[in-house]
Structures are given as structure tokens and as C-alpha cells.
Design a protein around this motif. Structure first.
Motif, PDB file in Angstrom:
ATOM      1  N   ASP A   1     -12.033   5.639  -4.510  1.00 49.76           N
ATOM      2  CA  ASP A   1     -12.441   5.555  -3.102  1.00 49.76           C
ATOM      3  C   ASP A   1     -12.625   4.094  -2.706  1.00 49.76           C
ATOM      4  O   ASP A   1     -13.409   3.383  -3.315  1.00 49.76           O
ATOM      5  CB  ASP A   1     -13.736   6.329  -2.854  1.00 49.76           C
ATOM      6  CG  ASP A   1     -13.529   7.822  -2.974  1.00 49.76           C
ATOM      7  OD1 ASP A   1     -12.388   8.278  -2.799  1.00 49.76           O
ATOM      8  OD2 ASP A   1     -14.514   8.527  -3.255  1.00 49.76           O
TER       9      ASP A   1
ATOM     10  N   CYS B   1      -0.322   4.074  -8.045  1.00 46.48           N
ATOM     11  CA  CYS B   1      -1.095   3.679  -6.878  1.00 46.48           C
ATOM     12  C   CYS B   1      -0.684   2.260  -6.501  1.00 46.48           C
ATOM     13  O   CYS B   1      -0.235   1.486  -7.345  1.00 46.48           O
ATOM     14  CB  CYS B   1      -2.586   3.732  -7.199  1.00 46.48           C
ATOM     15  SG  CYS B   1      -3.625   3.237  -5.805  1.00 46.48           S
TER      16      CYS B   1
ATOM     17  N   PHE C   1       2.244   4.456  -2.234  1.00 46.71           N
ATOM     18  CA  PHE C   1       2.147   5.279  -3.429  1.00 46.71           C
ATOM     19  C   PHE C   1       3.558   5.651  -3.856  1.00 46.71           C
ATOM     20  O   PHE C   1       4.435   5.850  -3.017  1.00 46.71           O
ATOM     21  CB  PHE C   1       1.370   6.576  -3.167  1.00 46.71           C
ATOM     22  CG  PHE C   1      -0.060   6.354  -2.776  1.00 46.71           C
ATOM     23  CD1 PHE C   1      -0.968   5.837  -3.675  1.00 46.71           C
ATOM     24  CD2 PHE C   1      -0.494   6.697  -1.506  1.00 46.71           C
ATOM     25  CE1 PHE C   1      -2.291   5.659  -3.320  1.00 46.71           C
ATOM     26  CE2 PHE C   1      -1.810   6.527  -1.150  1.00 46.71           C
ATOM     27  CZ  PHE C   1      -2.715   6.000  -2.054  1.00 46.71           C
TER      28      PHE C   1
ATOM     29  N   TRP D   1      -0.873  14.077  -6.947  1.00 51.60           N
ATOM     30  CA  TRP D   1      -1.112  13.572  -5.585  1.00 51.60           C
ATOM     31  C   TRP D   1      -2.594  13.574  -5.247  1.00 51.60           C
ATOM     32  O   TRP D   1      -3.077  12.687  -4.532  1.00 51.60           O
ATOM     33  CB  TRP D   1      -0.307  14.374  -4.567  1.00 51.60           C
ATOM     34  CG  TRP D   1       1.080  13.836  -4.450  1.00 51.60           C
ATOM     35  CD1 TRP D   1       2.225  14.392  -4.944  1.00 51.60           C
ATOM     36  CD2 TRP D   1       1.472  12.597  -3.847  1.00 51.60           C
ATOM     37  NE1 TRP D   1       3.290  13.577  -4.680  1.00 51.60           N
ATOM     38  CE2 TRP D   1       2.862  12.470  -4.008  1.00 51.60           C
ATOM     39  CE3 TRP D   1       0.782  11.585  -3.199  1.00 51.60           C
ATOM     40  CZ2 TRP D   1       3.570  11.369  -3.539  1.00 51.60           C
ATOM     41  CZ3 TRP D   1       1.502  10.491  -2.722  1.00 51.60           C
ATOM     42  CH2 TRP D   1       2.870  10.395  -2.889  1.00 51.60           C
ATOM     43  N   THR D   2      -3.337  14.544  -5.766  1.00 52.91           N
ATOM     44  CA  THR D   2      -4.789  14.545  -5.555  1.00 52.91           C
ATOM     45  C   THR D   2      -5.396  13.293  -6.173  1.00 52.91           C
ATOM     46  O   THR D   2      -6.221  12.610  -5.565  1.00 52.91           O
ATOM     47  CB  THR D   2      -5.417  15.811  -6.157  1.00 52.91           C
ATOM     48  OG1 THR D   2      -4.839  16.952  -5.507  1.00 52.91           O
ATOM     49  CG2 THR D   2      -6.919  15.820  -5.984  1.00 52.91           C
TER      50      THR D   2
ATOM     51  N   HIS E   1       0.811  -1.212   0.000  1.00 52.14           N
ATOM     52  CA  HIS E   1       0.000   0.000   0.000  1.00 52.14           C
ATOM     53  C   HIS E   1       0.845   1.263   0.000  1.00 52.14           C
ATOM     54  O   HIS E   1       0.582   2.208   0.734  1.00 52.14           O
ATOM     55  CB  HIS E   1      -0.947  -0.022   1.189  1.00 52.14           C
ATOM     56  CG  HIS E   1      -1.841  -1.214   1.136  1.00 52.14           C
ATOM     57  ND1 HIS E   1      -1.802  -2.209   2.058  1.00 52.14           N
ATOM     58  CD2 HIS E   1      -2.757  -1.592   0.223  1.00 52.14           C
ATOM     59  CE1 HIS E   1      -2.674  -3.142   1.731  1.00 52.14           C
ATOM     60  NE2 HIS E   1      -3.259  -2.792   0.628  1.00 52.14           N
TER      61      HIS E   1
ATOM     62  N   LEU F   1      -3.852  10.428  -6.810  1.00 49.11           N
ATOM     63  CA  LEU F   1      -3.430   9.255  -6.056  1.00 49.11           C
ATOM     64  C   LEU F   1      -4.249   9.068  -4.774  1.00 49.11           C
ATOM     65  O   LEU F   1      -4.688   7.966  -4.458  1.00 49.11           O
ATOM     66  CB  LEU F   1      -1.947   9.361  -5.684  1.00 49.11           C
ATOM     67  CG  LEU F   1      -0.958   9.008  -6.772  1.00 49.11           C
ATOM     68  CD1 LEU F   1       0.452   9.404  -6.348  1.00 49.11           C
ATOM     69  CD2 LEU F   1      -1.010   7.531  -7.103  1.00 49.11           C
ATOM     70  N   LEU F   2      -4.435  10.152  -4.047  1.00 50.93           N
ATOM     71  CA  LEU F   2      -5.112  10.035  -2.749  1.00 50.93           C
ATOM     72  C   LEU F   2      -6.608   9.817  -2.879  1.00 50.93           C
ATOM     73  O   LEU F   2      -7.246   9.335  -1.951  1.00 50.93           O
ATOM     74  CB  LEU F   2      -4.818  11.280  -1.900  1.00 50.93           C
ATOM     75  CG  LEU F   2      -3.337  11.452  -1.544  1.00 50.93           C
ATOM     76  CD1 LEU F   2      -3.116  12.777  -0.841  1.00 50.93           C
ATOM     77  CD2 LEU F   2      -2.835  10.285  -0.693  1.00 50.93           C
ATOM     78  N   GLU F   3      -7.172  10.149  -4.043  1.00 46.84           N
ATOM     79  CA  GLU F   3      -8.611   9.955  -4.245  1.00 46.84           C
ATOM     80  C   GLU F   3      -8.906   8.758  -5.134  1.00 46.84           C
ATOM     81  O   GLU F   3     -10.056   8.472  -5.425  1.00 46.84           O
ATOM     82  CB  GLU F   3      -9.219  11.215  -4.867  1.00 46.84           C
ATOM     83  CG  GLU F   3      -9.171  12.395  -3.944  1.00 46.84           C
ATOM     84  CD  GLU F   3      -9.720  13.655  -4.577  1.00 46.84           C
ATOM     85  OE1 GLU F   3      -9.959  13.663  -5.808  1.00 46.84           O
ATOM     86  OE2 GLU F   3      -9.897  14.636  -3.841  1.00 46.84           O
TER      87      GLU F   3
END
Length: 79
Positions: free
Chosen positions: A57, A34, A19, A49-50, A17, A52-54
Motif C-alpha cells: 500500500d 510491480c 504492472f 493480480w490481487t 508505473h 500486484l494491486l495490493e
């Protein structure tokens, strides 16, 4: 003025997990990976990064449907 600079990372995260963002050689393009295997390219690190983090969901459509909290990254110390 020259200085010897060691660019070797002192520590690196490995695990299911994690990134990862790398730059494409000889370009201004960044590639974000990812932990589920999906990748995205962008010149804008904030947009990357936005994404990757989203992305996506809960990872319900990703590898194994696991959530990012299912495993813990491991820190690799230099040999």
C-alpha cells in the motif's frame, strides 16, 4: 487448417508505473512484476493480480517512495 497469426503486440505500455504479467516458458507459472521492481510468481492469475494491486500500500518502501499516481504510463505505438 492453418492460419497466419501475428502475436506481436500492436501497442505496449511503458513507463515507471506499469504492472506486467508474463508466463514462464514451458510452465503454468505466471510472474507478476510491480513497477517498483518486486516480483511474485503464481499459477493463479487472480491471486497474482490481487498481489500486484495490493503490493505494498502506497509503495512507501519501494523505489523512491513514489505512489502509482506520481507518473503516467506511455503507450508505445509500433514502429
Amino acid at each position: 487448417m492453418t492460419a497466419d497469426v501475428d502475436l506481436t503486440p500492436a501497442r505496449m505500455l511503458r513507463g515507471e508505473h506499469v504492472f506486467r504479467v508474463v508466463s514462464k516458458l514451458n510452465t503454468d507459472i505466471l510472474v507478476g512484476y510491480c513497477w517498483c521492481g518486486e516480483a511474485q510468481e503464481s499459477e493463479d492469475p487472480i491471486a497474482l493480480w490481487t498481489w500486484l494491486l495490493e503490493h505494498p500500500d502506497g509503495h512507501s518502501s519501494g523505489r523512491g517512495g513514489e505512489s502509482p499516481s506520481a507518473g503516467r504510463p506511455q503507450v508505445l505505438e509500433p514502429a
